[in-house]
Motif scaffolding. Sequence first.
Motif, PDB file in Angstrom:
ATOM      1  N   ALA A   1       0.827  -1.206   0.000  1.00 39.13           N
ATOM      2  CA  ALA A   1       0.000   0.000   0.000  1.00 39.13           C
ATOM      3  C   ALA A   1       0.858   1.252   0.000  1.00 39.13           C
ATOM      4  O   ALA A   1       0.532   2.253  -0.667  1.00 39.13           O
TER       5      ALA A   1
ATOM      6  N   GLU B   1       1.876   2.699  -3.154  1.00 42.58           N
ATOM      7  CA  GLU B   1       0.830   3.475  -3.840  1.00 42.58           C
ATOM      8  C   GLU B   1       0.395   4.671  -2.993  1.00 42.58           C
ATOM      9  O   GLU B   1      -0.704   5.178  -3.123  1.00 42.58           O
TER      10      GLU B   1
ATOM     11  N   ALA C   1     -12.392   6.469  -2.990  1.00 44.43           N
ATOM     12  CA  ALA C   1     -11.285   6.124  -3.891  1.00 44.43           C
ATOM     13  C   ALA C   1     -10.127   5.486  -3.125  1.00 44.43           C
ATOM     14  O   ALA C   1      -9.532   4.500  -3.584  1.00 44.43           O
ATOM     15  N   PHE C   2      -9.803   6.031  -1.958  1.00 43.80           N
ATOM     16  CA  PHE C   2      -8.713   5.461  -1.160  1.00 43.80           C
ATOM     17  C   PHE C   2      -9.060   4.036  -0.704  1.00 43.80           C
ATOM     18  O   PHE C   2      -8.218   3.133  -0.741  1.00 43.80           O
TER      19      PHE C   2
ATOM     20  N   GLU D   1     -11.146   1.888  -2.094  1.00 39.28           N
ATOM     21  CA  GLU D   1     -11.123   0.972  -3.243  1.00 39.28           C
ATOM     22  C   GLU D   1      -9.693   0.616  -3.633  1.00 39.28           C
ATOM     23  O   GLU D   1      -9.398  -0.548  -3.942  1.00 39.28           O
ATOM     24  N   ARG D   2      -8.806   1.593  -3.610  1.00 36.33           N
ATOM     25  CA  ARG D   2      -7.417   1.320  -3.973  1.00 36.33           C
ATOM     26  C   ARG D   2      -6.789   0.354  -2.975  1.00 36.33           C
ATOM     27  O   ARG D   2      -6.079  -0.579  -3.350  1.00 36.33           O
TER      28      ARG D   2
ATOM     29  N   ARG E   1      -8.124  -3.237  -3.471  1.00 31.39           N
ATOM     30  CA  ARG E   1      -7.517  -3.906  -4.627  1.00 31.39           C
ATOM     31  C   ARG E   1      -6.166  -4.506  -4.253  1.00 31.39           C
ATOM     32  O   ARG E   1      -5.794  -5.598  -4.697  1.00 31.39           O
ATOM     33  N   ILE E   2      -5.409  -3.776  -3.397  1.00 29.80           N
ATOM     34  CA  ILE E   2      -4.109  -4.282  -2.947  1.00 29.80           C
ATOM     35  C   ILE E   2      -4.299  -5.533  -2.103  1.00 29.80           C
ATOM     36  O   ILE E   2      -3.567  -6.524  -2.246  1.00 29.80           O
TER      37      ILE E   2
END
Length: 468
Positions: A416, A419, A454-455, A457-458, A461-462
């Motif tokens: 994380a 990103e 958005a944070f 969801e990102r 995904r990780i």
Amino acid sequence: MDGSFGISLDRAGRLSLSEQIADGIRAAIREGRLAPGARLPSWNDLAIQLGVARGTVRTAYERLADGQFIVAAGAAGTRVARRPPAMRPEPEAPRPRRAFGAFASGPTLPAPFQVGVPAADLFPAALWSRMLAQAARDAAMMPAGYPDPRGEPKLRAEIAGYLAVARGFACQPSQVFVTNGYAGALSITLRALKLHGAHAWVEDPGYPFARTALAWAGLTCVPVPVDGEGLDVAAGMARAPDARVALVTPGQQAPLGVTLSLDRRHALLDWAHAGDRWIVEDDYLGELQLARRAAPALASMDARRVVHIGTFSKTMSPALRVGYLVVPLDLVGQVTEVVGTLDPAPPPSVQLALEAYMRDGHYLRHLRRMKRAYAERRDALVTALNGLGIDHESAGLAIHIRLPEGMDDVSVARDALAEYLSPIPVSPWYAGGVESRSGLLLGVTNVPPEHAAAFAERLWRIVQRQGA
């Protein structure tokens, strides 16, 4: 080689002509265009080549000589030093802090989900800069003596007043010591209590770096489990009945966020009074309780065996490096000796600015503003996690999410961070790093509501990539 060494002058530039000439020659030396021992043009010759006054070149040469880049040798001329100073390294650029583990070796920037840092976008920068500038002027006018190592008297009085109002306990300014953050306060406490070789209760889970600090001070840490009521005092007495000190976060337990129950508080105080024992209260978030009004500080229930530590790093900014220590009256003399010898208070300018900020009512208003903002950010993040079907629970100014069984939370946090997200892995907070307790702490302070989805969801995904 061009006798002017490729120097290009900007006559409308910010730097003076002599500074530009010195910088040009310095660069030529560092880049090897001027070798050690090379002779430089005379003042007159270089002045003619550059179209400047002879005195301008002389000033540039004097700057270089002061920096030991060149050596004036009288009739033999001016030459490049045989061993010019090494090139200065570039300063490290700020970056997001590591997911966990050792402290970063350079400056860090706050990142989404990071725990333990206030909202960077809500810091009152304009107001604080004005107050800091005025405080710097006031500090410059102070007599040229050593400041009080205990801290500026007015700030200590303001902190005592704040604690009476916001944390429910009365103390005298003489009991208050201004410190270099939480770390400075804990270091002073351990020195003053002289507990080398003793056993210490620490919360499990609990702040890993505090365990490290206690071990460095020569104490043996005994992990004591934490449940929904906070530290399990009975378990501590069973595991280490001879412990001399307990380090606790009773207001909002780190990392679970629970408040130490009233029964547990009484049990902990009874344990302290039954022997020569101390309780160190880490009140790291003060009154920043989002769900309800914060419980009074543990120190409000006992004036003899509780050492209270607070910090402005979590409520204002870590860059201030200002914390405070409140000790029982019997310890004032010992702590005064420690701070006067080894760990005096931060510079007066920062203290004077903070005193004015508190005196004028800005600090309490700031806390109220932060509580509203953090509650809004927490709610937005909860909504985002619910939308993704992620199980979670509140943990003070963070949200705790559990990871699939067997997943390495440290590895997830590391991915994380690549990103520019900074969740904290939960397993290192446990003394044994138990794998079944794998999870992530998501700090809410630096997650603006409009970016929460958005944070989240990102990050998810990780997590899913890790489980694939």
